[in-house]
Enzyme design. Structure first.
Site, PDB file in Angstrom:
ATOM      1  N   CYS A  85       2.983   6.263   5.701  1.00 10.62           N
ATOM      2  CA  CYS A  85       4.019   5.981   4.884  1.00 10.62           C
ATOM      3  C   CYS A  85       4.189   6.576   3.256  1.00 10.62           C
ATOM      4  CB  CYS A  85       4.308   4.472   4.719  1.00 10.62           C
ATOM      5  SG  CYS A  85       3.998   3.584   6.031  1.00 10.62           S
ATOM      6  N   CYS A 116      -0.740  -1.510  -3.293  1.00 10.88           N
ATOM      7  CA  CYS A 116      -1.830  -1.523  -2.197  1.00 10.88           C
ATOM      8  C   CYS A 116      -2.500  -0.265  -2.518  1.00 10.88           C
ATOM      9  CB  CYS A 116      -1.511  -1.788  -0.830  1.00 10.88           C
ATOM     10  SG  CYS A 116      -0.630  -2.966  -0.409  1.00 10.88           S
ATOM     11  N   GLU A 123      12.358   7.523   3.290  1.00  5.33           N
ATOM     12  CA  GLU A 123      12.051   8.210   4.404  1.00  5.33           C
ATOM     13  C   GLU A 123      11.971   7.295   5.744  1.00  5.33           C
ATOM     14  OE1 GLU A 123       7.931   9.297   2.967  1.00  5.33           O
ATOM     15  OE2 GLU A 123       7.650   8.995   5.082  1.00  5.33           O
ATOM     16  N   LEU A 170      -3.173  -7.564   6.739  1.00  7.71           N
ATOM     17  CA  LEU A 170      -4.310  -8.293   6.413  1.00  7.71           C
ATOM     18  C   LEU A 170      -5.266  -7.555   5.635  1.00  7.71           C
ATOM     19  CD1 LEU A 170      -5.147 -11.164   6.130  1.00  7.71           C
ATOM     20  CD2 LEU A 170      -6.304 -10.872   8.639  1.00  7.71           C
ATOM     21  N   CYS A 209      11.424   3.476  12.360  1.00  4.95           N
ATOM     22  CA  CYS A 209      10.814   2.610  11.308  1.00  4.95           C
ATOM     23  C   CYS A 209      11.799   3.140  10.091  1.00  4.95           C
ATOM     24  CB  CYS A 209       9.443   3.442  11.194  1.00  4.95           C
ATOM     25  SG  CYS A 209       8.585   2.826   9.847  1.00  4.95           S
ATOM     26  N   CYS A 246      -1.973   2.720  -0.081  1.00  2.00           N
ATOM     27  CA  CYS A 246      -0.596   3.155   0.318  1.00  2.00           C
ATOM     28  C   CYS A 246       0.023   3.961  -0.477  1.00  2.00           C
ATOM     29  CB  CYS A 246       0.289   1.840   0.764  1.00  2.00           C
ATOM     30  SG  CYS A 246       1.826   2.245   0.922  1.00  2.00           S
ATOM     31  N   CYS A 263       7.631   1.042  -3.819  1.00  2.00           N
ATOM     32  CA  CYS A 263       7.008  -0.090  -3.762  1.00  2.00           C
ATOM     33  C   CYS A 263       6.393  -0.470  -4.843  1.00  2.00           C
ATOM     34  CB  CYS A 263       6.275  -0.021  -2.262  1.00  2.00           C
ATOM     35  SG  CYS A 263       5.795  -1.912  -1.854  1.00  2.00           S
TER      36      CYS A 263
HETATM   37  N1  SAH Z   1       5.025  -3.384   2.769  1.00  2.00           N
HETATM   38  C1  SAH Z   1       5.035  -3.959   3.829  1.00  2.00           C
HETATM   39  C2  SAH Z   1       5.443  -2.923   5.023  1.00  2.00           C
HETATM   40  C3  SAH Z   1       5.123  -1.387   4.716  1.00  2.00           C
HETATM   41  S1  SAH Z   1       3.659  -0.602   5.167  1.00  2.00           S
HETATM   42  C4  SAH Z   1       3.471  -4.363   4.306  1.00  2.00           C
HETATM   43  O1  SAH Z   1       2.773  -4.103   3.405  1.00  2.00           O
HETATM   44  O2  SAH Z   1       3.166  -4.518   5.435  1.00  2.00           O
HETATM   45  C5  SAH Z   1       3.540  -0.703   6.814  1.00  2.00           C
HETATM   46  C6  SAH Z   1       2.033  -0.674   7.263  1.00  2.00           C
HETATM   47  O3  SAH Z   1       1.301   0.559   7.098  1.00  2.00           O
HETATM   48  C7  SAH Z   1       1.066  -1.691   6.587  1.00  2.00           C
HETATM   49  O4  SAH Z   1       0.519  -2.658   7.275  1.00  2.00           O
HETATM   50  C8  SAH Z   1       0.224  -0.984   5.355  1.00  2.00           C
HETATM   51  O5  SAH Z   1      -0.479  -1.926   5.058  1.00  2.00           O
HETATM   52  C9  SAH Z   1       0.054   0.067   6.227  1.00  2.00           C
HETATM   53  N2  SAH Z   1      -0.273   1.487   5.552  1.00  2.00           N
HETATM   54  C10 SAH Z   1       0.147   2.011   4.321  1.00  2.00           C
HETATM   55  N3  SAH Z   1      -0.713   2.795   3.970  1.00  2.00           N
HETATM   56  C11 SAH Z   1      -1.506   3.162   5.067  1.00  2.00           C
HETATM   57  C12 SAH Z   1      -2.561   4.088   5.187  1.00  2.00           C
HETATM   58  N4  SAH Z   1      -2.682   5.122   4.110  1.00  2.00           N
HETATM   59  N5  SAH Z   1      -3.291   4.093   6.364  1.00  2.00           N
HETATM   60  C13 SAH Z   1      -2.869   3.336   7.268  1.00  2.00           C
HETATM   61  N6  SAH Z   1      -2.112   2.224   7.263  1.00  2.00           N
HETATM   62  C14 SAH Z   1      -1.273   2.234   6.122  1.00  2.00           C
END
Ligand code: SAH
Length: 356
Positions: free
Chosen positions: A341, A119, A95, A223, A108, A122, A115
């Site tokens: 995402c 995390c 997506e 972070l 984006c 996510c 992935c």
């Molecule tokens: N893998 C990369 C890029 C993809 S995620 C990374 O970790 O940076 C893009 C951003 O969205 C990242 O900062 C991620 O931590 C954040 N993100 C993912 N899930 C989220 C959520 N449920 N709410 C807010 N931000 C989120």
């Protein structure tokens, strides 16, 4: 699965690689530039009007122009943001989001199908990573979005790219680097590195290597915590790379590229959002050429994590400002068409599953 999966994918080749392939087909060198330009304009082989008819036919039989196709789109009534679902040749689905800002269109991009970073907040990582995307599949997403803009009668194309869709760009290092090198080429999409942001969860060796590539994109570092203890709760990658090492790699990136680093910080209620934690974060970032981007968490019910109230965001932001840290709250785009995402893809996958 498409029969095209066996065909040669031309998008994602450098002009030199294209030239070699065309030479094998008995074509003169100048054809490479022509084909390269058409591919990035999203013109199918039949429409490549400065090529001989026989060559167009040959290419159509043996090659794929764009390995990505738009499967569906949902447009926000609030701000025109479009969520796109794309289908890849092997049937996988990824997506993207197309955002309309005053200063232009931002796309984006996804870099992987899913992935594997794990995390906790996510949605993209819930089913793991099926595979990495090729440079052509990353370029293909842009070509598709440009096609959509054109069909909506919009003169402007995609001008800015954020690598913040599903996937960890540095877990697909070589393909992402090749994508960026092709992205900025004249005669192709010609999108410069100042118009690109790359977001990483903090893979330290790749961050240091990337600082040397002479691809000065804006680096965003996810972070999400003021210390290792909290970070390890949210991000398994923190067990491999402590915050000190991640921040040292950021400083190295700043030194090498002269660009400031953006820290992404998703506020999770009861985990990382207390004002004392803002003060601790400020201490860690002191003296760095950086900016903090606060994201109210999009709740992920699967993981039992919830977002924060406006008051909590404000209090956290103020606490950072008091310590002279440059900070903004991320604008939320397309609130009515699925937030975080990976959510749209997951819904699609669920709904297209055969019913038991
Ligand atoms: N893998 C990369 C890029 C993809 S995620 C990374 O970790 O940076 C893009 C951003 O969205 C990242 O900062 C991620 O931590 C954040 N993100 C993912 N899930 C989220 C959520 N449920 N709410 C807010 N931000 C989120």
């Amino acid at each position: 699965m498409s029969e095209n999966v066996e065909k040669r994918q031309l998008l994602g080749m450098t002009p030199q690689e294209l030239g070699e392939y065309l030479r094998e087909l008995g074509q003169p060198a100048f054809r490479a530039k022509q084909v390269f330009a058409w591919l990035h304009q999203g013109v199918p082989f039949e429409g490549m009007s400065n090529l001989p008819k026989t060559l167009r036919q040959m290419l159509a039989d043996a090659c794929v122009d764009n390995p990505v196709a738009v499967l569906s789109t949902v447009q926000s009534k609030i701000d025109g943001t479009v969520k796109l679902l794309y289908r890849l040749l092997d049937g996988h689905v990824v997506e993207g989001v197309l955002m309309r800002y005053k200063y232009g269109n931002t796309l984006c991009l996804s870099t992987q199908v899913g992935c594997r970073m794990g995390c906790a907040f996510c949605a993209s990582t819930l089913d793991g990573c099926a595979r990495s995307l090729t440079p052509g599949e990353m370029l293909g997403q842009i070509v598709c979005a440009n096609g959509l803009l054109e069909s909506q009668g919009e003169g402007q194309r995609v001008g800015n790219i954020v690598l913040m869709g599903s996937g960890e760009p540095f877990d697909n290092y070589d393909n992402v680097v090749k994508f960026l090198r092709i992205l900025r080429m004249e005669g192709g999409l010609c999108i410069g590195m100042r118009s690109v942001s790359l977001s990483t969860c903090g893979l330290v060796p790749q961050m240091r290597r990337f600082a040397e590539e002479d691809l000065p994109v804006t680096l965003s570092l996810s972070l999400h915590a003021p210390n290792d203890e909290v970070r390890r709760r949210l991000m398994p990658v923190a067990k491999a790379y402590p915050m000190d090492e991640v921040l040292a790699a950021c400083r190295y990136y700043i030194e090498k590229t002269g660009r400031r680093v953006i820290f992404e910080y998703a506020l999770v209620h009861g985990v990382n959002a207390a004002p004392e934690q803002a003060a601790e974060l400020a201490g860690r970032l002191r003296g760095m050429q950086c900016h903090v981007n606060l994201i109210p968490l999009n709740s992920v019910p699967e993981r039992g994590l919830t977002g924060v109230s406006e008051r909590e965001v404000d209090a956290f932001k103020r606490a950072l400002e008091q310590k002279n840290i440059s900070v903004t709250r991320r604008r939320e785009m397309g609130d009515d068409i699925e937030g975080a995402c990976g959510q749209l893809r997951r819904r699609y996958m669920r709904e297209s599953e055969p019913q038991a």
